[in-house]
Motif scaffolding. Structure first.
Motif, PDB file in Angstrom:
ATOM      1  N   LEU A 162       0.811  -1.223   0.000  1.00 50.98           N
ATOM      2  CA  LEU A 162       0.000   0.000   0.000  1.00 50.98           C
ATOM      3  C   LEU A 162       0.841   1.267   0.000  1.00 50.98           C
ATOM      4  N   GLN A 163       2.125   1.158  -0.325  1.00 47.69           N
ATOM      5  CA  GLN A 163       3.001   2.327  -0.224  1.00 47.69           C
ATOM      6  C   GLN A 163       2.478   3.499  -1.044  1.00 47.69           C
ATOM      7  N   THR A 164       2.099   3.263  -2.291  1.00 48.86           N
ATOM      8  CA  THR A 164       1.627   4.353  -3.151  1.00 48.86           C
ATOM      9  C   THR A 164       0.363   4.979  -2.584  1.00 48.86           C
ATOM     10  N   ASP A 165      -0.571   4.150  -2.148  1.00 50.75           N
ATOM     11  CA  ASP A 165      -1.830   4.661  -1.597  1.00 50.75           C
ATOM     12  C   ASP A 165      -1.586   5.473  -0.330  1.00 50.75           C
ATOM     13  N   ILE A 166      -0.716   4.977   0.540  1.00 44.53           N
ATOM     14  CA  ILE A 166      -0.428   5.687   1.790  1.00 44.53           C
ATOM     15  C   ILE A 166       0.272   7.007   1.506  1.00 44.53           C
ATOM     16  N   ASN A 167       1.236   6.980   0.595  1.00 42.40           N
ATOM     17  CA  ASN A 167       1.953   8.215   0.260  1.00 42.40           C
ATOM     18  C   ASN A 167       1.008   9.264  -0.311  1.00 42.40           C
ATOM     19  N   ASN A 168       0.085   8.851  -1.162  1.00 44.45           N
ATOM     20  CA  ASN A 168      -0.878   9.800  -1.734  1.00 44.45           C
ATOM     21  C   ASN A 168      -1.834  10.321  -0.666  1.00 44.45           C
ATOM     22  N   HIS A 169      -2.295   9.442   0.190  1.00 48.37           N
ATOM     23  CA  HIS A 169      -3.255   9.833   1.217  1.00 48.37           C
ATOM     24  C   HIS A 169      -2.643  10.809   2.217  1.00 48.37           C
ATOM     25  N   LEU A 170      -1.383  10.578   2.581  1.00 50.61           N
ATOM     26  CA  LEU A 170      -0.714  11.414   3.582  1.00 50.61           C
ATOM     27  C   LEU A 170       0.107  12.538   2.951  1.00 50.61           C
ATOM     28  N   ASP A 171       0.113  12.585   1.619  1.00 52.02           N
ATOM     29  CA  ASP A 171       0.869  13.612   0.891  1.00 52.02           C
ATOM     30  C   ASP A 171       2.337  13.605   1.327  1.00 52.02           C
ATOM     31  N   GLN A 172       2.980  12.455   1.159  1.00 46.99           N
ATOM     32  CA  GLN A 172       4.357  12.273   1.595  1.00 46.99           C
ATOM     33  C   GLN A 172       5.139  11.522   0.531  1.00 46.99           C
ATOM     34  N   GLY A 173       6.458  11.413   0.757  1.00 50.47           N
ATOM     35  CA  GLY A 173       7.321  10.710  -0.170  1.00 50.47           C
ATOM     36  C   GLY A 173       7.752   9.352   0.371  1.00 50.47           C
ATOM     37  N   ALA A 174       8.609   8.686  -0.402  1.00 52.71           N
ATOM     38  CA  ALA A 174       9.053   7.341  -0.051  1.00 52.71           C
ATOM     39  C   ALA A 174       9.869   7.331   1.239  1.00 52.71           C
ATOM     40  N   GLN A 175      10.599   8.424   1.517  1.00 54.29           N
ATOM     41  CA  GLN A 175      11.436   8.446   2.711  1.00 54.29           C
ATOM     42  C   GLN A 175      10.595   8.373   3.984  1.00 54.29           C
ATOM     43  N   LEU A 176       9.486   9.125   4.012  1.00 53.96           N
ATOM     44  CA  LEU A 176       8.619   9.075   5.183  1.00 53.96           C
ATOM     45  C   LEU A 176       7.955   7.708   5.316  1.00 53.96           C
ATOM     46  N   PHE A 177       7.608   7.090   4.187  1.00 53.76           N
ATOM     47  CA  PHE A 177       7.014   5.758   4.262  1.00 53.76           C
ATOM     48  C   PHE A 177       8.011   4.768   4.880  1.00 53.76           C
ATOM     49  N   SER A 178       9.280   4.880   4.498  1.00 61.80           N
ATOM     50  CA  SER A 178      10.277   3.959   5.056  1.00 61.80           C
ATOM     51  C   SER A 178      10.412   4.153   6.559  1.00 61.80           C
ATOM     52  N   ILE A 179      10.295   5.404   7.029  1.00 70.25           N
ATOM     53  CA  ILE A 179      10.343   5.665   8.470  1.00 70.25           C
ATOM     54  C   ILE A 179       9.135   5.034   9.158  1.00 70.25           C
ATOM     55  N   GLU A 180       7.968   5.183   8.537  1.00 72.08           N
ATOM     56  CA  GLU A 180       6.748   4.586   9.094  1.00 72.08           C
ATOM     57  C   GLU A 180       6.848   3.064   9.141  1.00 72.08           C
TER      58      GLU A 180
ATOM     59  N   THR B 214       2.198 -13.491   6.751  1.00 73.26           N
ATOM     60  CA  THR B 214       2.989 -12.537   5.965  1.00 73.26           C
ATOM     61  C   THR B 214       2.849 -12.786   4.467  1.00 73.26           C
ATOM     62  N   ALA B 215       2.408 -13.991   4.086  1.00 68.78           N
ATOM     63  CA  ALA B 215       2.201 -14.291   2.665  1.00 68.78           C
ATOM     64  C   ALA B 215       0.851 -13.793   2.173  1.00 68.78           C
ATOM     65  N   ILE B 216      -0.195 -13.969   2.987  1.00 70.02           N
ATOM     66  CA  ILE B 216      -1.532 -13.600   2.517  1.00 70.02           C
ATOM     67  C   ILE B 216      -1.891 -12.151   2.843  1.00 70.02           C
ATOM     68  N   GLY B 217      -1.180 -11.539   3.797  1.00 67.22           N
ATOM     69  CA  GLY B 217      -1.465 -10.150   4.145  1.00 67.22           C
ATOM     70  C   GLY B 217      -1.387  -9.199   2.962  1.00 67.22           C
ATOM     71  N   PRO B 218      -0.287  -9.213   2.192  1.00 67.19           N
ATOM     72  CA  PRO B 218      -0.202  -8.318   1.031  1.00 67.19           C
ATOM     73  C   PRO B 218      -1.278  -8.603  -0.017  1.00 67.19           C
ATOM     74  N   LEU B 219      -1.620  -9.873  -0.207  1.00 67.09           N
ATOM     75  CA  LEU B 219      -2.651 -10.209  -1.188  1.00 67.09           C
ATOM     76  C   LEU B 219      -4.001  -9.644  -0.750  1.00 67.09           C
ATOM     77  N   LEU B 220      -4.319  -9.772   0.541  1.00 65.58           N
ATOM     78  CA  LEU B 220      -5.565  -9.221   1.056  1.00 65.58           C
ATOM     79  C   LEU B 220      -5.601  -7.703   0.937  1.00 65.58           C
ATOM     80  N   ALA B 221      -4.490  -7.059   1.283  1.00 66.39           N
ATOM     81  CA  ALA B 221      -4.447  -5.602   1.224  1.00 66.39           C
ATOM     82  C   ALA B 221      -4.641  -5.105  -0.204  1.00 66.39           C
ATOM     83  N   GLY B 222      -3.989  -5.766  -1.156  1.00 65.53           N
ATOM     84  CA  GLY B 222      -4.128  -5.364  -2.559  1.00 65.53           C
ATOM     85  C   GLY B 222      -5.551  -5.495  -3.054  1.00 65.53           C
ATOM     86  N   TYR B 223      -6.293  -6.466  -2.510  1.00 64.82           N
ATOM     87  CA  TYR B 223      -7.687  -6.641  -2.911  1.00 64.82           C
ATOM     88  C   TYR B 223      -8.605  -5.664  -2.177  1.00 64.82           C
ATOM     89  N   LEU B 224      -8.425  -5.513  -0.873  1.00 61.50           N
ATOM     90  CA  LEU B 224      -9.345  -4.716  -0.063  1.00 61.50           C
ATOM     91  C   LEU B 224      -9.229  -3.221  -0.328  1.00 61.50           C
TER      92      LEU B 224
END
Length: 426
Positions: free
Chosen positions: A254-272, A369-379
């Motif tokens: 969800l990196q792209t979605d989170i970055n857009n929602h919070l109006d931030q860049g990749a560096q802040l996402f890595s900190i989060e 950890t395997a199904i979490g990303p798949l669920l997030a991408g769908y939800l």
């Protein structure tokens, strides 16, 4: 905190797991970049490149999940944890190295599956061996130390990987290598170092005292026939940790979605992203040690309850600082569940059955950890907050399972004669 009083075998296993985790977590960053670089080509079996890439990345978790109970059972039957750990790490070493030699999707998928096999052989035996060299009064702290080093390796790998890939090409001892090749070699070296440490400094605790009945049944119990609960406590605990693992992994795609929602860049996402791991590193050992004194179940239940608002809040915050704060709380809550959870399973495990017992928990975590990303991408298609709300609901279900199906297993200091303090381990 009792790091320097810890059994050297626990510390060696922890260091070996850290070295291996650095190498494996390298690949979290490197493999998607490598597959997307154009180096990997060939038949995609009629599927889109993006879908094939997702299958390759997920194959590791699913292979490992399916094989961990078998590996745990076999290590119980033989009574030899050490050889399983070493063989698994050597398989990982070969797999990590061979990545540098292949350039097709089919071979990448095969190697990713081989990685999963190596991890499946290694993890249940490693945790079982940690359990078998600890005492009832030190198990929580020792599990915390082991998990702390694992998370240190997991955190360090992605940070180093980006620098290694971007810093290439390199020339070492007259040999030229790309950034990708260097990253694969480092991953292989991490697994190899782990194997060498185990071979040199760790022995099975009771190699000649294996119970003939140990591990006589492959698999694990789902229903409990010995207590008033419906579900076997270890299986219930595994389901609870599955919900925790899914919640941890939801953020990954969800990196792209989170970055857009919070109006931030990749560096802040890595900190989060890292905030969760920071909390794990600092809290696993003290919480595990506290569970040796005050009991396991209150910590596990409390952590799962706190995860409910922590997960939901990640979908509601509107600033980067808010996301960092909620990730720290999520990490603290997960740390509160992990070390006491593994210690509780160790309290329940019978002599010679630790591999099978712990395979339930390690399998649950790997599957999550395997199904979490798949669920997030769908939800995420149903709304930004939906994946996080789903994670909160799962955490609540995990807390309900522990509350209703898991009993306390450890006599606290206040319950022992004279309120004796937990014994220290030599």
């Amino acid at each position: 905190m009792r790091l320097f009083d810890t059994d050297r075998r626990v510390l060696t296993l922890a260091f070996a797991r850290m070295a291996d985790s650095i190498g494996n977590s390298f690949l979290i960053i490197v493999l998607p970049l490598y597959i997307g670089s154009g180096v990997v080509t060939g038949q995609t079996f009629g599927l889109g490149v993006a879908l094939v890439t997702g299958i390759i990345l997920s194959a590791f978790g699913f292979f490992s999940t399916a094989l961990q109970p078998i590996a745990g059972y076999l290590s119980d039957r033989t009574g030899s944890r050490r050889i399983f750990i070493v063989v698994g790490l050597l398989i990982l070493t070969v797999a990590n190295f061979v990545y540098s030699l292949v350039d097709s999707y089919a071979l990448m998928l095969a190697i990713r599956g081989l990685q999963g096999i190596g991890v499946a052989i290694t993890i249940p035996s490693t945790v079982a061996l940690v359990n078998e060299v600890t005492t009832d009064d030190s198990r929580g702290g020792d599990m915390g130390i082991f998990n702390t080093f694992r998370f240190v390796g997991f955190a360090a790998g992605p940070i180093l990987a980006g620098s290694v890939v971007n810093g290439g090409p390199y020339r070492v001892a007259g040999l030229a290598m790309t950034g990708f090749e260097t990253a694969f070699y480092i991953a292989a070296l991490g697994s190899l170092i782990g194997a060498v440490l185990i071979m040199l400094f760790v022995e099975d605790p009771h190699p000649d005292e294996q119970d003939a009945e140990a591990g006589s049944d492959i698999g694990f119990a789902v229903f409990d026939h010995d207590h008033d609960t419906l579900i076997d406590p270890v299986f219930a605990l595994g389901l609870a940790l599955l919900t925790v693992a899914i919640g941890i992994a939801l953020i990954e795609p969800l990196q792209t979605d989170i970055n857009n929602h919070l109006d931030q860049g990749a560096q802040l996402f890595s900190i989060e992203f890292s905030a969760f791991i920071v909390a794990q590193v600092f809290l696993q050992t003290p919480i595990g040690t506290a569970s040796d004194r005050y009991g396991r179940r209150p910590f596990i239940l409390g952590g799962l309850i706190v995860l409910v608002p922590a997960m939901l809040a990640q979908g509601l915050v509107t600033t980067p600082i808010g996301m960092i704060a909620t990730r720290l709380v999520q990490g603290a809550a997960a740390a509160t569940a992990f070390a006491p959870g593994f210690a509780l399973a160790g309290d329940i495990a019978q002599d010679g059955n630790s591999g099978t017992t712990f395979s339930v928990l390690t399998m649950a975590f790997t599957l999550g950890t395997a199904i979490g990303p798949l669920l997030a991408g769908y939800l995420i298609s149903f709304g930004y907050v939906v994946p996080f709300a789903f994670g909160a609901v799962l955490s609540a279900l995990g807390a309900l399972l522990v509350y209703s199906q898991v009993e306390e297993t450890h006599a606290t200091a206040a319950e022992t004669p004279g309120g004796a303090q937990p014994a220290s381990q030599d």
